[in-house]
Write a protein that holds these residues in place. Structure first.
Motif, PDB file in Angstrom:
ATOM      1  N   TYR A  37       0.814  -1.143  -0.047  1.00 31.17           N
ATOM      2  CA  TYR A  37      -0.021  -0.119   0.117  1.00 31.17           C
ATOM      3  C   TYR A  37       1.068   1.318   0.018  1.00 31.17           C
ATOM      4  O   TYR A  37       0.651   2.330  -0.646  1.00 31.17           O
ATOM      5  CB  TYR A  37      -0.936  -0.245   1.386  1.00 31.17           C
ATOM      6  N   ALA A  38       1.795   1.136   0.668  1.00 33.44           N
ATOM      7  CA  ALA A  38       2.571   2.099   0.895  1.00 33.44           C
ATOM      8  C   ALA A  38       4.218   1.820   1.535  1.00 33.44           C
ATOM      9  O   ALA A  38       4.070   0.594   1.930  1.00 33.44           O
ATOM     10  CB  ALA A  38       2.445   3.474   1.669  1.00 33.44           C
ATOM     11  N   PRO A  39       5.288   2.366   1.447  1.00 31.96           N
ATOM     12  CA  PRO A  39       6.564   1.867   2.191  1.00 31.96           C
ATOM     13  C   PRO A  39       6.173   1.197   3.789  1.00 31.96           C
ATOM     14  O   PRO A  39       5.654   2.159   4.477  1.00 31.96           O
ATOM     15  CB  PRO A  39       7.472   2.876   2.414  1.00 31.96           C
ATOM     16  N   ASN A  40       6.398  -0.064   3.614  1.00 36.20           N
ATOM     17  CA  ASN A  40       6.196  -0.779   5.024  1.00 36.20           C
ATOM     18  C   ASN A  40       4.613  -0.749   5.459  1.00 36.20           C
ATOM     19  O   ASN A  40       4.473  -1.016   6.639  1.00 36.20           O
ATOM     20  CB  ASN A  40       7.159  -0.117   6.245  1.00 36.20           C
ATOM     21  N   LYS A  41       3.743  -0.686   4.445  1.00 39.14           N
ATOM     22  CA  LYS A  41       2.270  -0.573   4.746  1.00 39.14           C
ATOM     23  C   LYS A  41       1.754  -1.923   3.700  1.00 39.14           C
ATOM     24  O   LYS A  41       1.987  -1.842   2.421  1.00 39.14           O
ATOM     25  CB  LYS A  41       1.597   0.601   4.812  1.00 39.14           C
ATOM     26  N   TYR A  42       0.986  -2.670   4.176  1.00 39.46           N
ATOM     27  CA  TYR A  42       0.722  -3.965   3.261  1.00 39.46           C
ATOM     28  C   TYR A  42      -0.947  -4.213   3.436  1.00 39.46           C
ATOM     29  O   TYR A  42      -1.322  -4.425   4.656  1.00 39.46           O
ATOM     30  CB  TYR A  42       1.528  -5.170   3.554  1.00 39.46           C
ATOM     31  N   PHE A  43      -1.471  -4.826   2.450  1.00 40.44           N
ATOM     32  CA  PHE A  43      -2.493  -5.286   2.558  1.00 40.44           C
ATOM     33  C   PHE A  43      -2.497  -6.926   2.237  1.00 40.44           C
ATOM     34  O   PHE A  43      -1.736  -7.173   1.473  1.00 40.44           O
ATOM     35  CB  PHE A  43      -3.776  -4.686   1.590  1.00 40.44           C
ATOM     36  N   ILE A  44      -3.394  -7.593   2.824  1.00 41.66           N
ATOM     37  CA  ILE A  44      -3.063  -9.356   2.510  1.00 41.66           C
ATOM     38  C   ILE A  44      -4.405  -9.882   2.418  1.00 41.66           C
ATOM     39  O   ILE A  44      -5.456  -9.339   3.158  1.00 41.66           O
ATOM     40  CB  ILE A  44      -2.303  -9.785   3.595  1.00 41.66           C
ATOM     41  N   LEU A  45      -4.564 -10.651   1.224  1.00 42.82           N
ATOM     42  CA  LEU A  45      -5.835 -11.238   1.060  1.00 42.82           C
ATOM     43  C   LEU A  45      -5.666 -12.789   1.431  1.00 42.82           C
ATOM     44  O   LEU A  45      -4.645 -13.433   0.613  1.00 42.82           O
ATOM     45  CB  LEU A  45      -6.449 -11.101  -0.228  1.00 42.82           C
ATOM     46  N   LEU A  46      -6.213 -13.447   2.326  1.00 44.57           N
ATOM     47  CA  LEU A  46      -5.971 -14.796   2.543  1.00 44.57           C
ATOM     48  C   LEU A  46      -7.354 -15.661   2.258  1.00 44.57           C
ATOM     49  O   LEU A  46      -8.247 -15.412   2.869  1.00 44.57           O
ATOM     50  CB  LEU A  46      -5.732 -14.864   3.864  1.00 44.57           C
ATOM     51  N   LYS A  47      -7.362 -16.340   1.139  1.00 47.14           N
ATOM     52  CA  LYS A  47      -8.603 -17.260   0.897  1.00 47.14           C
ATOM     53  C   LYS A  47      -8.769 -18.440   1.675  1.00 47.14           C
ATOM     54  O   LYS A  47      -7.667 -19.214   1.964  1.00 47.14           O
ATOM     55  CB  LYS A  47      -8.563 -17.453  -0.725  1.00 47.14           C
ATOM     56  N   ASP A  48     -10.005 -18.736   1.866  1.00 43.90           N
ATOM     57  CA  ASP A  48     -10.528 -19.770   2.528  1.00 43.90           C
ATOM     58  C   ASP A  48      -9.712 -20.172   3.831  1.00 43.90           C
ATOM     59  O   ASP A  48      -9.123 -21.451   3.785  1.00 43.90           O
ATOM     60  CB  ASP A  48     -10.169 -21.152   1.445  1.00 43.90           C
ATOM     61  N   ILE A  49      -9.612 -19.384   4.833  1.00 43.46           N
ATOM     62  CA  ILE A  49      -8.995 -19.466   5.908  1.00 43.46           C
ATOM     63  C   ILE A  49     -10.050 -18.993   7.035  1.00 43.46           C
ATOM     64  O   ILE A  49     -10.479 -17.882   6.942  1.00 43.46           O
ATOM     65  CB  ILE A  49      -7.560 -18.997   5.854  1.00 43.46           C
ATOM     66  N   ASP A  50      -9.890 -19.611   8.313  1.00 44.84           N
ATOM     67  CA  ASP A  50     -10.612 -19.021   9.371  1.00 44.84           C
ATOM     68  C   ASP A  50      -9.916 -18.073  10.226  1.00 44.84           C
ATOM     69  O   ASP A  50      -8.547 -18.109  10.273  1.00 44.84           O
ATOM     70  CB  ASP A  50     -11.437 -20.131  10.159  1.00 44.84           C
ATOM     71  N   ILE A  51     -10.347 -17.576  11.279  1.00 42.58           N
ATOM     72  CA  ILE A  51      -9.539 -16.569  12.155  1.00 42.58           C
ATOM     73  C   ILE A  51      -8.539 -17.498  12.980  1.00 42.58           C
ATOM     74  O   ILE A  51      -7.328 -16.683  13.157  1.00 42.58           O
ATOM     75  CB  ILE A  51     -10.435 -15.873  12.973  1.00 42.58           C
ATOM     76  N   ASN A  52      -9.007 -18.690  13.303  1.00 46.71           N
ATOM     77  CA  ASN A  52      -7.715 -19.408  14.119  1.00 46.71           C
ATOM     78  C   ASN A  52      -6.704 -19.682  13.212  1.00 46.71           C
ATOM     79  O   ASN A  52      -5.470 -19.476  13.998  1.00 46.71           O
ATOM     80  CB  ASN A  52      -8.618 -20.538  14.771  1.00 46.71           C
ATOM     81  N   ASP A  53      -6.751 -20.192  12.227  1.00 46.43           N
ATOM     82  CA  ASP A  53      -5.638 -20.239  11.345  1.00 46.43           C
ATOM     83  C   ASP A  53      -4.774 -18.938  10.896  1.00 46.43           C
ATOM     84  O   ASP A  53      -3.531 -18.861  10.851  1.00 46.43           O
ATOM     85  CB  ASP A  53      -6.037 -20.977  10.133  1.00 46.43           C
ATOM     86  N   VAL A  54      -5.382 -17.816  10.835  1.00 50.13           N
ATOM     87  CA  VAL A  54      -4.905 -16.676  10.592  1.00 50.13           C
ATOM     88  C   VAL A  54      -4.305 -16.336  11.866  1.00 50.13           C
ATOM     89  O   VAL A  54      -2.975 -15.542  11.623  1.00 50.13           O
ATOM     90  CB  VAL A  54      -6.036 -15.591  10.134  1.00 50.13           C
ATOM     91  N   ASN A  55      -4.560 -16.500  13.169  1.00 48.37           N
ATOM     92  CA  ASN A  55      -3.832 -16.147  14.146  1.00 48.37           C
ATOM     93  C   ASN A  55      -2.702 -16.962  14.246  1.00 48.37           C
ATOM     94  O   ASN A  55      -1.787 -16.266  14.623  1.00 48.37           O
ATOM     95  CB  ASN A  55      -4.577 -16.379  15.472  1.00 48.37           C
TER      96      ASN A  55
END
Length: 84
Positions: A37-55
């Motif tokens: 998005y900007a230097p040292n700022k990011y967006f991430i799109l994680l498909k087919d994953i639940d919040i426990n796995d994201v953590n």
């Protein structure tokens, strides 16, 4: 799942963006998307994953980085991949 990732204002110059990108990319799946998005700022799109796995994923990423980053994740529902 959609996430925003960034270091704090105090630490944003202590870690090079290529290190952040490398660590994140080495921990996400091939079908996930990392966007700058900007230097040292990011967006991430994680498909087919639940919040426990994201953590779990975020914990691995944090351990691999020399400085603390901040992240927030939200669930996106009823969206087709091409719409995102």
């Amino acid at each position: 799942m959609f996430g925003a990732i960034s270091p704090s204002d105090k630490t944003k110059f202590l870690i090079h963006p290529s290190i952040i990108e490398s660590v994140i990319l080495s921990n996400i799946r091939k079908n996930d998307i990392l966007m700058t998005y900007a230097p040292n700022k990011y967006f991430i799109l994680l498909k087919d994953i639940d919040i426990n796995d994201v953590n779990k994923l975020w914990a691995k990423i944090e351990l691999a980085l020399p400085q603390k980053l901040f992240a927030g994740f939200v669930t996106i529902t009823n969206q087709k991949s091409d719409e995102l």
